[in-house]
Structure formats: C-alpha cells, structure tokens
Design an enzyme around this catalytic site. Structure first.
Site, PDB file in Angstrom:
ATOM      1  N   GLY A   1       6.663  19.472   3.225  1.00 46.57           N
ATOM      2  CA  GLY A   1       6.888  18.584   2.016  1.00 46.57           C
ATOM      3  C   GLY A   1       7.788  17.259   2.356  1.00 46.57           C
ATOM      4  O   GLY A   1       8.707  17.367   3.076  1.00 46.57           O
ATOM      5  N   GLU A   2       7.113  16.195   1.705  1.00 48.87           N
ATOM      6  CA  GLU A   2       7.963  15.066   1.967  1.00 48.87           C
ATOM      7  C   GLU A   2       9.289  14.777   1.149  1.00 48.87           C
ATOM      8  O   GLU A   2      10.016  14.009   1.256  1.00 48.87           O
ATOM      9  CB  GLU A   2       7.033  13.703   1.561  1.00 48.87           C
TER      10      GLU A   2
ATOM     11  N   HIS B   1       5.166  24.238  -3.325  1.00 47.28           N
ATOM     12  CA  HIS B   1       4.702  24.877  -2.330  1.00 47.28           C
ATOM     13  C   HIS B   1       3.387  25.252  -2.225  1.00 47.28           C
ATOM     14  O   HIS B   1       2.500  25.183  -1.219  1.00 47.28           O
ATOM     15  CB  HIS B   1       5.360  26.591  -2.263  1.00 47.28           C
TER      16      HIS B   1
END
Length: 283
Positions: free
Chosen positions: A149-150, A37
C-alpha cells in the site's frame, strides 16, 4: 484456499507452483485485515495466476513492546475474508517458525539512509525489521510481483530500494491509499479509536489536503506551512507528531529541481498514531 504455517510445507507448494509455470503474487500483511488489504489482494489477482497472502505480526519491526502486545490477532476472520476473495494460499507462521532463535541474534537486512530518516528516526529499528521480514518472505515465496500500500510511503520506497540493491527479480506494485467516505485512510490502527475520536480522525486528511493546496498554488515557505499545519492538527484534537514535505522521488529535502513533493503526516489521536500522505506535482 490453503493455509500453511510451516516453512517446509510452504517450500513444497512454491516448488509445485514453479513447476507448473504459475505467475505468483505476494501480499505481505500483519493481519487484522480491512478493505485496504482487500484492494491489495484484488490488484495481486489481476496481475498473477496465484496469490499468496502472508499474515505475520513481526516482532522485529515494533519499537515498543506494548504496541506488539496489543496488536490485534484476528487470523480466523482474516482467513474468512481471504477465502471469499479466492486467495490461493495463506502463509501464517508462528514467531518461532520465522525466528527460531529469537530476533536478537537473527541475521537482518538494513537499508542505509531510508531506514533511519523520517519515520525511521522516531521508530528506531522499525524499518530494519520491515526489510528483514520482507526479504525473508521474498526468499521463501519467490514471487514474481509483490503488492504494498502507498499509505506507508516510506516503507514502499525502502522496499523498492532493497529490491534494486539486492537484485531481487520481483516487480513491486504500489497500490493507492483506500479511504473511508470521510477521507480517513484505512488502517488497522483505526481500530484503536473511540467513537468520538473516529469523528475527529478525518481532520488529518483535511490538514494534508490544505498543505497540498498551498503547494499547488506556489507557496514555498515550507517551514511556515508545516508550523501552521501542526497548529491546525492540535486545534482539531490531534497531537501532531511529524509533518514533512519531501521530494517524492528521493525523500530528501525539496529543492528547485524537485518535480513532485510528498507530504507525510503523523499524528496521535488518543492511543492511535495515524499516518497519511499525499503527492503533489510541483509547477
């Protein structure tokens, strides 16, 4: 750092930022923050004048009530981490603030196709909950950019499509997966692992990398590759849940015209359902 819990106060701050001509970035989270994060926050800070982080455990996206009940709520620790990162504003509303009349009768946003395939097929209603809360946050915060996020590859694809379809004037930034030194993708769900399971967990990325290696040398019997990968996961102590090799640009089946593939893996390890993915250029 401002911590805001109500919609009127949030709107007031957003109006002020808009009047000042600030470029605003949003990082939507469910809290229980880790270094992955923080990487999203750093990316947001590099691209905008003001960073807003939302912390909201969204009941609409949980398909199992027990998962919602046990999801860690660590608001104080999360805010301390964000304050150290010099985040400008944290939006941490209650469920009542977001869904005053509950989730059952709340207006929702659904993205056809992407919300019911792959991960969506095994988690009914999950992606509808994601697209609903993200679109609501977009309306409330009015960001110029939003960072995701991927690791949640399908979620990112879904949000990109929703933004395009709904005409949101927001740049969606995908941030690469952050991994521990042993390869395990950082995730809030890693906290569910016992010490022994944590030692086993990097095996997921090893199997993922093995699939990628096979694709890169030209192997194309996808059914056989997937079967072997499932066996390898089970032998390592996982319970293979879903392994897919899809066109990275459409999430449809890989075809002769596919330029890139994405390998999507989900497996249970004890009480934790771990997911990971890896992109492969197809020769």
């Amino acid at each position: 750092m401002l911590i805001i819990e109500t919609l009127p106060l949030l709107r007031q701050q957003i109006r002020r930022l808009r009047m000042e001509g600030k470029r605003v970035a949003l990082v939507p989270t469910m809290g229980n923050l880790h270094d992955g994060h923080m990487k999203l926050v750093d990316e947001a800070k590099a691209r905008a004048d003001v960073v807003v982080v939302s912390i909201f455990v969204n009941p609409m996206q949980f398909d199992r009530p027990e998962d919602l009940a046990r999801y860690p709520r660590t608001l104080q620790e999360d805010c301390e981490k964000l304050n150290k990162r010099k985040v400008d504003l944290v939006f941490a509303p209650s469920v009542k603030e977001i869904y005053p009349n509950g989730t059952e009768t709340h207006t929702y946003v659904d993205v056809p196709g992407l919300s019911t395939m792959l991960e969506g097929a095994s988690r009914p209603g999950h992606f509808r909950g994601v697209s609903t809360i993200v679109s609501k946050l977009f309306n409330l915060v009015q960001p110029d950019i939003a960072c995701f996020g991927e690791k949640d590859f399908q979620q990112l694809a879904l949000i990109r499509k929703m933004v395009a379809d709904m005409g949101f004037d927001i740049e969606i930034v995908g941030v690469p997966i952050m991994r521990a030194k042993d390869g395990l993708a950082l995730s809030s769900r890693n906290g569910y692992l016992t010490a022994e399971q944590r030692k086993i967990a990097p095996g997921l990325y090893k199997v993922l990398s093995s699939i990628a290696d096979k694709l890169q040398v030209g192997e194309r019997d996808l059914d056989e590759i997937i079967t072997i990968a499932g066996q390898e996961l089970n032998e390592k102590g996982f319970r293979a849940d879903d392994i897919q090799i899809r066109d990275a640009d459409t999430l449809l089946e890989v075809s002769e015209t596919s330029k890139r593939a994405v390998i999507l893996v989900a497996a249970w390890l004890g009480d934790a359902r771990l997911i990971d993915n890896k992109m492969v250029e197809l020769a």
